[in-house]
Scaffold this motif. Structure first.
Motif, PDB file in Angstrom:
ATOM      1  N   PRO A   1      35.183  60.600  74.346  1.00 22.63           N
ATOM      2  CA  PRO A   1      34.352  60.777  75.509  1.00 22.63           C
ATOM      3  C   PRO A   1      33.856  59.229  75.639  1.00 22.63           C
ATOM      4  O   PRO A   1      33.595  58.673  74.599  1.00 22.63           O
ATOM      5  CB  PRO A   1      33.045  61.601  75.016  1.00 22.63           C
ATOM      6  CG  PRO A   1      33.267  61.513  73.570  1.00 22.63           C
ATOM      7  CD  PRO A   1      34.903  61.366  73.125  1.00 22.63           C
ATOM      8  N   ALA A   2      33.347  58.688  76.852  1.00 22.83           N
ATOM      9  CA  ALA A   2      32.725  57.364  76.902  1.00 22.83           C
ATOM     10  C   ALA A   2      31.776  57.479  76.060  1.00 22.83           C
ATOM     11  O   ALA A   2      30.747  58.384  75.758  1.00 22.83           O
ATOM     12  CB  ALA A   2      32.414  57.256  78.303  1.00 22.83           C
ATOM     13  N   VAL A   3      31.414  56.021  75.330  1.00 21.30           N
ATOM     14  CA  VAL A   3      30.477  56.101  74.237  1.00 21.30           C
ATOM     15  C   VAL A   3      29.148  55.797  75.416  1.00 21.30           C
ATOM     16  O   VAL A   3      28.812  55.114  76.046  1.00 21.30           O
ATOM     17  CB  VAL A   3      30.691  54.878  73.501  1.00 21.30           C
ATOM     18  CG1 VAL A   3      29.223  54.565  72.496  1.00 21.30           C
ATOM     19  CG2 VAL A   3      31.875  55.011  72.630  1.00 21.30           C
ATOM     20  N   ASP A   4      28.126  56.608  74.826  1.00 25.31           N
ATOM     21  CA  ASP A   4      26.541  56.689  75.402  1.00 25.31           C
ATOM     22  C   ASP A   4      26.085  55.304  75.116  1.00 25.31           C
ATOM     23  O   ASP A   4      26.115  54.790  73.951  1.00 25.31           O
ATOM     24  CB  ASP A   4      25.863  57.629  74.963  1.00 25.31           C
ATOM     25  CG  ASP A   4      24.423  57.914  75.743  1.00 25.31           C
ATOM     26  OD1 ASP A   4      23.722  56.599  75.632  1.00 25.31           O
ATOM     27  OD2 ASP A   4      24.157  58.938  76.218  1.00 25.31           O
ATOM     28  N   PRO A   5      25.497  54.533  76.006  1.00 26.71           N
ATOM     29  CA  PRO A   5      25.018  53.108  75.649  1.00 26.71           C
ATOM     30  C   PRO A   5      23.821  53.109  74.672  1.00 26.71           C
ATOM     31  O   PRO A   5      23.836  52.472  73.802  1.00 26.71           O
ATOM     32  CB  PRO A   5      24.491  52.426  76.900  1.00 26.71           C
ATOM     33  CG  PRO A   5      24.579  53.280  78.101  1.00 26.71           C
ATOM     34  CD  PRO A   5      25.595  54.549  77.458  1.00 26.71           C
ATOM     35  N   ARG A   6      23.041  54.201  74.884  1.00 26.96           N
ATOM     36  CA  ARG A   6      21.980  54.233  73.877  1.00 26.96           C
ATOM     37  C   ARG A   6      22.472  54.625  72.358  1.00 26.96           C
ATOM     38  O   ARG A   6      22.276  53.879  71.407  1.00 26.96           O
ATOM     39  CB  ARG A   6      21.106  55.629  74.245  1.00 26.96           C
ATOM     40  CG  ARG A   6      20.170  55.470  74.980  1.00 26.96           C
ATOM     41  CD  ARG A   6      19.542  56.799  75.665  1.00 26.96           C
ATOM     42  NE  ARG A   6      20.465  57.333  76.268  1.00 26.96           N
ATOM     43  CZ  ARG A   6      20.355  58.793  76.753  1.00 26.96           C
ATOM     44  NH1 ARG A   6      19.061  59.190  76.540  1.00 26.96           N
ATOM     45  NH2 ARG A   6      21.232  59.368  77.218  1.00 26.96           N
ATOM     46  N   TRP A   7      23.560  55.418  72.055  1.00 27.00           N
ATOM     47  CA  TRP A   7      24.229  55.827  71.033  1.00 27.00           C
ATOM     48  C   TRP A   7      24.969  54.289  70.371  1.00 27.00           C
ATOM     49  O   TRP A   7      24.877  54.070  69.087  1.00 27.00           O
ATOM     50  CB  TRP A   7      25.270  56.920  71.097  1.00 27.00           C
ATOM     51  CG  TRP A   7      25.984  56.894  69.933  1.00 27.00           C
ATOM     52  CD1 TRP A   7      27.398  56.659  69.788  1.00 27.00           C
ATOM     53  CD2 TRP A   7      25.723  57.354  68.807  1.00 27.00           C
ATOM     54  NE1 TRP A   7      27.872  56.802  68.371  1.00 27.00           N
ATOM     55  CE2 TRP A   7      26.964  57.642  67.941  1.00 27.00           C
ATOM     56  CE3 TRP A   7      24.419  57.800  68.429  1.00 27.00           C
ATOM     57  CZ2 TRP A   7      26.746  57.582  66.269  1.00 27.00           C
ATOM     58  CZ3 TRP A   7      24.403  58.119  66.939  1.00 27.00           C
ATOM     59  CH2 TRP A   7      25.402  58.195  66.000  1.00 27.00           C
ATOM     60  N   ALA A   8      25.718  53.604  71.363  1.00 27.31           N
ATOM     61  CA  ALA A   8      26.229  52.332  70.920  1.00 27.31           C
ATOM     62  C   ALA A   8      24.847  51.248  70.219  1.00 27.31           C
ATOM     63  O   ALA A   8      25.335  50.582  69.268  1.00 27.31           O
ATOM     64  CB  ALA A   8      26.633  51.644  72.089  1.00 27.31           C
ATOM     65  N   ALA A   9      23.603  51.309  70.960  1.00 24.03           N
ATOM     66  CA  ALA A   9      22.675  50.495  70.309  1.00 24.03           C
ATOM     67  C   ALA A   9      22.235  51.012  69.026  1.00 24.03           C
ATOM     68  O   ALA A   9      22.262  50.008  67.951  1.00 24.03           O
ATOM     69  CB  ALA A   9      21.325  50.468  71.321  1.00 24.03           C
ATOM     70  N   LEU A  10      22.260  52.225  68.763  1.00 29.58           N
ATOM     71  CA  LEU A  10      22.051  52.885  67.390  1.00 29.58           C
ATOM     72  C   LEU A  10      22.927  52.540  66.482  1.00 29.58           C
ATOM     73  O   LEU A  10      22.743  52.086  65.277  1.00 29.58           O
ATOM     74  CB  LEU A  10      21.620  54.456  67.734  1.00 29.58           C
ATOM     75  CG  LEU A  10      21.156  55.076  66.495  1.00 29.58           C
ATOM     76  CD1 LEU A  10      19.604  54.821  66.360  1.00 29.58           C
ATOM     77  CD2 LEU A  10      21.186  56.743  66.781  1.00 29.58           C
TER      78      LEU A  10
END
Ligand SMILES: [Zn+2]
Ligand SMILES: [Zn+2]
Length: 166
Positions: A149-158
């Motif tokens: 799935p496309a990576v959620d930007p919030r998850w990427a920051a975490l």
């Protein structure tokens, strides 16, 4: 194809060329019949100081399926032929010497065996074939994988925080 060497067998410097085609369309390899067109066998038998050598090659086109992406592809295959021919064996080089049958050598049989022995066990459409994704099954040479799935930007920051060295 049997070649009669009677004319050069006792004639140092003599040579006898050969050229013929072989139908291998009935040959099964890897559950397929990859040699749909006749292969060409060409070369020369030479008498070099009373030693008979056979030099040549077998050339053909193989139609195969890639082991990684299952796509069909064609590849030219050339197998060199190098043999020493003799009427009888002398010494311990038995493995490398092909015995003549009278004055004849069966070039077809030599070429056939050489070609079959040189069949690769692995067939790839290209050295860097990416194959099929085991998850979504797309051909990765042609499409991007669809299973992540496309990576959620919030998850990427975490994730970045987690990856930071202490
Ligand atoms: Zn491939
Ligand atoms: Zn995938």
């Amino acid at each position: 194809m049997r070649l009669n060497l009677g004319s050069i067998i006792h004639k140092p410097g003599g040579s006898l060329p050969f050229l013929f085609s072989m139908d291998l369309s009935e040959m099964e390899f890897f559950g397929e019949y990859p040699v749909t067109e006749p292969v060409t066998v060409s070369g020369t038998v030479k008498n070099r100081a009373d030693v008979l050598t056979l030099e040549g090659d077998v050339k053909g086109i193989l139609h195969l399926s890639c082991d990684r992406c299952a796509k069909g592809f064609s590849a030219t295959k050339t197998v060199p032929l190098h043999f020493v021919l003799a009427k009888e064996l002398a010494g311990d080089e038995e493995d490398e010497i092909v015995l003549l049958d009278g004055d004849e050598v069966d070039v077809r049989e030599l070429a056939f065996t050489a070609f079959v022995l040189e069949m690769d066990t692995k067939n790839l459409c290209s050295e860097d074939c990416k194959g099929l994704c085991p998850g979504c099954g797309v051909n990765l040479n042609e499409e991007a994988c669809r299973c992540k799935p496309a990576v959620d930007p919030r998850w990427a920051a975490l994730q970045q925080l987690v990856d930071q060295p202490e």
